[in-house]
Motif scaffolding. Sequence first.
Motif, mmCIF file in Angstrom:
data_model
loop_
_atom_site.group_PDB
_atom_site.id
_atom_site.type_symbol
_atom_site.label_atom_id
_atom_site.label_comp_id
_atom_site.label_asym_id
_atom_site.label_seq_id
_atom_site.Cartn_x
_atom_site.Cartn_y
_atom_site.Cartn_z
ATOM 1 N N LEU A 132 0.561 -1.353 0.000
ATOM 2 C CA LEU A 132 -0.067 -0.020 0.746
ATOM 3 C C LEU A 132 0.591 1.032 -0.052
ATOM 4 N N ASP A 133 2.218 1.068 0.722
ATOM 5 C CA ASP A 133 3.025 2.293 0.847
ATOM 6 C C ASP A 133 3.540 3.061 -0.755
ATOM 7 N N PHE A 136 0.531 3.945 -2.895
ATOM 8 C CA PHE A 136 0.131 5.115 -3.333
ATOM 9 C C PHE A 136 0.762 6.520 -2.895
ATOM 10 N N GLY A 155 -3.145 9.042 -2.626
ATOM 11 C CA GLY A 155 -2.302 8.730 -1.421
ATOM 12 C C GLY A 155 -1.760 9.739 -0.474
ATOM 13 N N SER A 161 -2.685 4.221 3.729
ATOM 14 C CA SER A 161 -2.920 2.226 4.002
ATOM 15 C C SER A 161 -2.866 1.940 5.069
#
Length: 382
Positions: A132-133, A136, A155, A161
């Motif tokens: 996710l990091d 985004f 993001g 996240s």
Amino acid sequence: MVLKTFGWSFAVTALGLVAAVFYGGWTAFGIVAILSVLEISLSFDNAVVNAGILKKMSAFWQKIFLTIGILIAVFGMRLVFPVVIVAVSAKIGPIDAVNLALTDKDRYQELVTDAHPSIAAFGGMFLLMIFLDFIFEDRDIKWLGWLERPLAKLGKIDMLSVCIALIVLMITAMTFATHAHQHGGAHVDKAETVMLSGIAGLITYLVVGGLSGFFEDRLEEEEEREHEEEEKAKRAGKPVSAVKLAGQAAFFMFLYLEVLDASFSFDGVIGAFAITNDIVLMALGLGIGAMYVRSLTVYLVRQGTLDDYVYLEHGAHYAIGALAVILLVTIQYEISELITGGIGVVLIGWSFWSSVRRNRALAAAEGKAEASGEKAEVSSGV
């Protein structure tokens, strides 16, 4: 150059694969091969990062990282850490875990199966946060632009996240972890186990990320200080030599690299649990992969160039995301190791091929530009 740099990796690969055949036949051979590819692909960007930092360090600290550092990486994270995970999850001693894995595979398999929901929740959340990091973050180079552009805009929302990871954990606990299971002779609420383990995985990711950020900030401060000293020396008319970072700066850089390697090791080790629960096969596959990460790091440092295959990092992180989902699904359902390993290999192979096509297109465009420039020069000369 290639044989000199990768010689030890080739030797370890041959020994590891032969050991796998003797240990568990051709099935074990296939699992170790898949784990090796998985570890190399997931840690490829780690080698690139390591190379970018190592080239700033003195020869002494480079040697320290490539000797002591690799011992920590291979034996500490890839060999010991899987045993620790099994021991903690199954509530037995590390030595007992190794003995059971080698002597009483049925009992070991039973303990690991019983502990699998907590392992899968912990690992799934840790890997999900990495994925996710990554997706985004707004990056200059985008592989799947139609997907990555809108996600990069989303993001910009703070802690998105973490929020999504917690929502996924809640859904997982309410769907895949709805049945109680036996553990140590008593019924345990699987949903509670999954929730606690998932939160532990999330906290572990945040702690590792915090440590990496801390050491990175210290490095930047040290580099700025050394840059200021160089500027003062120039103004004073003193000769300025290209001195590699040493002393306190190099020490912090070494710590930073070890924390980075540990974080990358987490995804490899935890992803390995989605393929096999056998700690012997894990040790062989991840150990082989770790050797190639070292060799890649040395190669990139000696060549003085970073990798040209720009989409490999994307492919590796999409593979991490797929592994995260698979781990969470395996809390309730069994998924074949071939499917798990195959998805990662396909994603990384796809990203590699996309990188090759991109490089060819850029080379062709440059060739056309040069050709048109030459034509313009000829016409103007006429």
